[in-house]
Scaffold this motif. Structure first.
Motif, PDB file in Angstrom:
ATOM      1  N   PHE A  32       6.675  -7.199  -3.606  1.00 28.13           N
ATOM      2  CA  PHE A  32       6.397  -8.562  -4.065  1.00 28.13           C
ATOM      3  C   PHE A  32       7.378  -9.550  -3.453  1.00 28.13           C
ATOM      4  O   PHE A  32       7.000 -10.661  -3.060  1.00 28.13           O
ATOM      5  CB  PHE A  32       6.427  -8.643  -5.588  1.00 28.13           C
ATOM      6  N   ALA A  33       8.646  -9.173  -3.373  1.00 26.50           N
ATOM      7  CA  ALA A  33       9.646 -10.062  -2.775  1.00 26.50           C
ATOM      8  C   ALA A  33       9.344 -10.289  -1.293  1.00 26.50           C
ATOM      9  O   ALA A  33       9.450 -11.417  -0.791  1.00 26.50           O
ATOM     10  CB  ALA A  33      11.036  -9.471  -2.950  1.00 26.50           C
ATOM     11  N   LEU A  34       8.952  -9.242  -0.585  1.00 27.31           N
ATOM     12  CA  LEU A  34       8.605  -9.396   0.826  1.00 27.31           C
ATOM     13  C   LEU A  34       7.347 -10.235   1.010  1.00 27.31           C
ATOM     14  O   LEU A  34       7.252 -11.015   1.965  1.00 27.31           O
ATOM     15  CB  LEU A  34       8.434  -8.019   1.480  1.00 27.31           C
ATOM     16  N   ALA A  35       6.384 -10.093   0.114  1.00 30.50           N
ATOM     17  CA  ALA A  35       5.175 -10.918   0.197  1.00 30.50           C
ATOM     18  C   ALA A  35       5.513 -12.386  -0.027  1.00 30.50           C
ATOM     19  O   ALA A  35       5.008 -13.267   0.689  1.00 30.50           O
ATOM     20  CB  ALA A  35       4.137 -10.440  -0.818  1.00 30.50           C
ATOM     21  N   ALA A  36       6.374 -12.665  -0.992  1.00 28.74           N
ATOM     22  CA  ALA A  36       6.792 -14.051  -1.241  1.00 28.74           C
ATOM     23  C   ALA A  36       7.565 -14.595  -0.041  1.00 28.74           C
ATOM     24  O   ALA A  36       7.373 -15.754   0.366  1.00 28.74           O
ATOM     25  CB  ALA A  36       7.642 -14.130  -2.502  1.00 28.74           C
ATOM     26  N   THR A  37       8.413 -13.780   0.554  1.00 27.17           N
ATOM     27  CA  THR A  37       9.153 -14.198   1.744  1.00 27.17           C
ATOM     28  C   THR A  37       8.205 -14.487   2.895  1.00 27.17           C
ATOM     29  O   THR A  37       8.386 -15.458   3.634  1.00 27.17           O
ATOM     30  CB  THR A  37      10.156 -13.098   2.144  1.00 27.17           C
ATOM     31  N   SER A  38       7.192 -13.667   3.042  1.00 29.74           N
ATOM     32  CA  SER A  38       6.209 -13.883   4.104  1.00 29.74           C
ATOM     33  C   SER A  38       5.472 -15.208   3.922  1.00 29.74           C
ATOM     34  O   SER A  38       5.248 -15.945   4.880  1.00 29.74           O
ATOM     35  CB  SER A  38       5.213 -12.721   4.118  1.00 29.74           C
TER      36      SER A  38
ATOM     37  N   ALA B 189       6.886  -8.912  11.363  1.00 34.64           N
ATOM     38  CA  ALA B 189       7.993  -7.990  11.078  1.00 34.64           C
ATOM     39  C   ALA B 189       8.042  -7.653   9.591  1.00 34.64           C
ATOM     40  O   ALA B 189       8.255  -6.492   9.215  1.00 34.64           O
ATOM     41  CB  ALA B 189       9.316  -8.606  11.537  1.00 34.64           C
ATOM     42  N   ILE B 190       7.829  -8.658   8.748  1.00 32.69           N
ATOM     43  CA  ILE B 190       7.798  -8.408   7.304  1.00 32.69           C
ATOM     44  C   ILE B 190       6.637  -7.489   6.955  1.00 32.69           C
ATOM     45  O   ILE B 190       6.772  -6.585   6.129  1.00 32.69           O
ATOM     46  CB  ILE B 190       7.728  -9.742   6.535  1.00 32.69           C
ATOM     47  N   ALA B 191       5.491  -7.685   7.587  1.00 32.63           N
ATOM     48  CA  ALA B 191       4.331  -6.833   7.325  1.00 32.63           C
ATOM     49  C   ALA B 191       4.590  -5.391   7.743  1.00 32.63           C
ATOM     50  O   ALA B 191       4.151  -4.451   7.066  1.00 32.63           O
ATOM     51  CB  ALA B 191       3.107  -7.383   8.047  1.00 32.63           C
ATOM     52  N   VAL B 192       5.304  -5.200   8.849  1.00 37.31           N
ATOM     53  CA  VAL B 192       5.635  -3.837   9.289  1.00 37.31           C
ATOM     54  C   VAL B 192       6.557  -3.162   8.272  1.00 37.31           C
ATOM     55  O   VAL B 192       6.368  -1.983   7.944  1.00 37.31           O
ATOM     56  CB  VAL B 192       6.276  -3.876  10.696  1.00 37.31           C
ATOM     57  N   VAL B 193       7.515  -3.902   7.753  1.00 32.63           N
ATOM     58  CA  VAL B 193       8.423  -3.335   6.738  1.00 32.63           C
ATOM     59  C   VAL B 193       7.637  -2.981   5.476  1.00 32.63           C
ATOM     60  O   VAL B 193       7.843  -1.911   4.881  1.00 32.63           O
ATOM     61  CB  VAL B 193       9.570  -4.320   6.426  1.00 32.63           C
ATOM     62  N   MET B 194       6.713  -3.862   5.080  1.00 32.46           N
ATOM     63  CA  MET B 194       5.912  -3.577   3.886  1.00 32.46           C
ATOM     64  C   MET B 194       5.044  -2.336   4.095  1.00 32.46           C
ATOM     65  O   MET B 194       4.931  -1.494   3.200  1.00 32.46           O
ATOM     66  CB  MET B 194       5.048  -4.793   3.549  1.00 32.46           C
ATOM     67  N   ALA B 195       4.438  -2.219   5.266  1.00 37.62           N
ATOM     68  CA  ALA B 195       3.603  -1.040   5.553  1.00 37.62           C
ATOM     69  C   ALA B 195       4.446   0.231   5.551  1.00 37.62           C
ATOM     70  O   ALA B 195       4.015   1.277   5.049  1.00 37.62           O
ATOM     71  CB  ALA B 195       2.892  -1.219   6.883  1.00 37.62           C
TER      72      ALA B 195
ATOM     73  N   TRP C  54      -2.584   4.884  16.326  1.00 33.55           N
ATOM     74  CA  TRP C  54      -3.970   4.539  16.630  1.00 33.55           C
ATOM     75  C   TRP C  54      -4.250   3.076  16.317  1.00 33.55           C
ATOM     76  O   TRP C  54      -4.937   2.390  17.080  1.00 33.55           O
ATOM     77  CB  TRP C  54      -4.908   5.459  15.863  1.00 33.55           C
ATOM     78  N   LEU C  55      -3.717   2.566  15.224  1.00 30.92           N
ATOM     79  CA  LEU C  55      -3.886   1.161  14.884  1.00 30.92           C
ATOM     80  C   LEU C  55      -3.231   0.273  15.939  1.00 30.92           C
ATOM     81  O   LEU C  55      -3.796  -0.755  16.333  1.00 30.92           O
ATOM     82  CB  LEU C  55      -3.295   0.880  13.504  1.00 30.92           C
ATOM     83  N   ALA C  56      -2.057   0.661  16.431  1.00 32.78           N
ATOM     84  CA  ALA C  56      -1.386  -0.102  17.485  1.00 32.78           C
ATOM     85  C   ALA C  56      -2.211  -0.098  18.775  1.00 32.78           C
ATOM     86  O   ALA C  56      -2.304  -1.121  19.472  1.00 32.78           O
ATOM     87  CB  ALA C  56       0.004   0.467  17.745  1.00 32.78           C
ATOM     88  N   ILE C  57      -2.827   1.034  19.089  1.00 30.42           N
ATOM     89  CA  ILE C  57      -3.689   1.100  20.279  1.00 30.42           C
ATOM     90  C   ILE C  57      -4.878   0.159  20.124  1.00 30.42           C
ATOM     91  O   ILE C  57      -5.239  -0.576  21.057  1.00 30.42           O
ATOM     92  CB  ILE C  57      -4.159   2.556  20.527  1.00 30.42           C
ATOM     93  N   LEU C  58      -5.505   0.157  18.956  1.00 29.63           N
ATOM     94  CA  LEU C  58      -6.652  -0.722  18.728  1.00 29.63           C
ATOM     95  C   LEU C  58      -6.255  -2.191  18.808  1.00 29.63           C
ATOM     96  O   LEU C  58      -6.979  -3.006  19.400  1.00 29.63           O
ATOM     97  CB  LEU C  58      -7.294  -0.407  17.378  1.00 29.63           C
ATOM     98  N   PHE C  59      -5.113  -2.557  18.217  1.00 31.29           N
ATOM     99  CA  PHE C  59      -4.642  -3.940  18.326  1.00 31.29           C
ATOM    100  C   PHE C  59      -4.342  -4.297  19.776  1.00 31.29           C
ATOM    101  O   PHE C  59      -4.645  -5.400  20.235  1.00 31.29           O
ATOM    102  CB  PHE C  59      -3.401  -4.174  17.468  1.00 31.29           C
ATOM    103  N   GLY C  60      -3.732  -3.381  20.500  1.00 33.27           N
ATOM    104  CA  GLY C  60      -3.416  -3.624  21.911  1.00 33.27           C
ATOM    105  C   GLY C  60      -4.668  -3.828  22.747  1.00 33.27           C
ATOM    106  O   GLY C  60      -4.724  -4.732  23.604  1.00 33.27           O
ATOM    107  N   LEU C  61      -5.688  -3.007  22.536  1.00 30.36           N
ATOM    108  CA  LEU C  61      -6.936  -3.172  23.281  1.00 30.36           C
ATOM    109  C   LEU C  61      -7.630  -4.481  22.919  1.00 30.36           C
ATOM    110  O   LEU C  61      -8.205  -5.149  23.792  1.00 30.36           O
ATOM    111  CB  LEU C  61      -7.861  -1.982  23.017  1.00 30.36           C
TER     112      LEU C  61
END
Length: 136
Positions: free
Chosen positions: A41-47, A66-72, A99-106
């Motif tokens: 919740f704190a990271l979501a508020a910071t985001s 970067a905040i989303a990566v930490v949350m994940a 696999w998600l990184a590959i899809l985002f990259g493509l």
């Protein structure tokens, strides 16, 4: 000569005590999960604050990512229990992230290699309405 100690009685049958102990062993301690929940919740508020903070400019997107990566990572480690999982389960979780990184990259490669200026054709609803009124 001392007398043998008698076991303490709690008023429950031995089977009920065993079931109670089994239930306690099955329930994980909640404090780490509650701490991670509060951190998420704190990271979501910071985001949200970073996204609306205009001083960062274009870096706000990178900060939010970067905040989303930490949350994940927190969700994967604590709520998916990859911290205490077997190596195969950890590998499967990391394979999903790769696999998600590959899809985002493509997707980004497709977006960046298209001809024309893609961002220039985007309009907000207010801009489209003002252009429609000017045409009439």
């Amino acid at each position: 000569m001392s007398l043998p100690k008698t076991p303490q009685r709690t008023g429950r049958a031995p089977d009920a005590e065993r079931q109670h102990a089994d239930r306690r062993a099955l329930l994980p301690p909640l404090m780490p999960e509650l701490g991670v929940f509060v951190a998420l919740f704190a990271l979501a508020a910071t985001s949200v604050l970073v996204a609306f903070w205009s001083a960062l400019g274009g870096l706000a997107i990178l900060a939010c990512l970067a905040i989303a990566v930490v949350m994940a990572a927190l969700v994967m480690i604590f709520f998916m229990h990859l911290r205490s999982a077997m190596a195969v389960m950890t590998l499967a979780g990391l394979a999903g992230v790769v696999w998600l990184a590959i899809l985002f990259g493509l997707t980004m490669a497709d977006y960046l290699t298209r001809p024309g200026n893609l961002g220039a054709t985007m309009q907000t609803p207010a801009q489209a309405e003002s252009e429609a009124e000017a045409a009439n």
